[in-house]
Design a protein around this motif. Structure first.
Motif: not given
Length: 243
Positions: A124-131, A134-138, A152-156
């Motif tokens: 039940g833990v949310k997973v995010g990516i902060l990188t 740019i979005r298309p590559e990641q 759950d969420a990707l921020v680029t």
């Protein structure tokens, strides 16, 4: 019987060399560039990688600042490598395409990364990516490694400033709908994933696979995502209690 309790609602990961094995893909890509040039045959892949990373560091700030287009960023870094490696008569964009083909063929998750994301979501833990790219590559890296269904969420840098700008951490926390004290940041960059995250009010875990020494004793260090239970306890700061 003991159960493990955590107050962490979200784990935010860096991508390159945290969940995605960027070093492995870069080595493969650079060998793809070097292979046609016999005078480079004796160069160790790690030596080529070190030079490439220095060139990346030289051009990346100008790309982030909008002073170089993506095409210019790609071509110019290989033009610089050509000078270092004694490659003549090959355009930078041609070498980039050779690099890209081999890089993409070698894409893989860091060992244990997929299993870790799956286990977090099952708890039940949310997973995010902060990188910091740019979005298309990641997004393509996440897709290629089978990680996308567990994120759950990707921020680029397509949506937010790069780490360690405070706006980057604010963006991923907003996307995950959690407060800083409910999240932990995990990554391989001390400045971006530890110092910056802690300044934003989050707990941080340093992912360090290469044996580096931790600079501050109160920062947990994870060297490997296996065994899974040990990694989960470090990330979630779990405590044991009776049911």
């Amino acid at each position: 019987m003991l159960v493990f309790v955590t107050h962490t609602r979200a784990v935010i990961f860096d991508l390159d060399d945290t969940l995605f094995d960027d070093n492995a893909s870069m080595r493969a890509g650079l060998l793809g560039v070097a292979r046609p040039h016999t005078h480079l045959a004796g160069r160790h892949p790690d030596e080529l990688l070190g030079e490439y990373k220095r060139v990346l560091g030289e051009f990346y700030p100008a790309f982030v600042a909008g002073q170089l287009s993506l095409a210019e960023y790609r071509a110019r870094r290989f033009e610089r490598l050509h000078g270092l490696w004694g490659i003549e008569g090959v355009p930078g964009d041609v070498s980039f395409e050779a690099f890209r083909t081999a890089y993409q063929a070698a894409r893989q998750a860091v060992p244990g990364g997929l299993e870790l994301l799956r286990a977090l979501r099952e708890r039940g833990v949310k997973v995010g990516i902060l990188t910091n790219f740019i979005r298309p590559e990641q997004q393509a890296k996440l897709d290629a490694c089978g990680l996308t269904p567990w994120v759950d969420a990707l921020v680029t840098t397509s949506e937010a400033p790069p780490k360690p700008d405070p706006g980057s951490y604010a963006a991923i926390l907003t996307a995950l709908e959690v407060q800083p004290n409910e999240a932990v940041m995990v990554g391989d960059s001390w400045e971006n994933d530890v110092v910056g995250a802690r300044a934003a009010g989050m707990r941080a875990v340093w992912f360090e696979r290469w044996g580096g020494e931790v600079a501050e004793a109160d920062v947990p260090v994870v060297r490997d995502f296996a065994p899974l239970e040990a990694a989960l306890r470090a990330l979630l700061e779990e405590s044991a209690s009776a049911p």
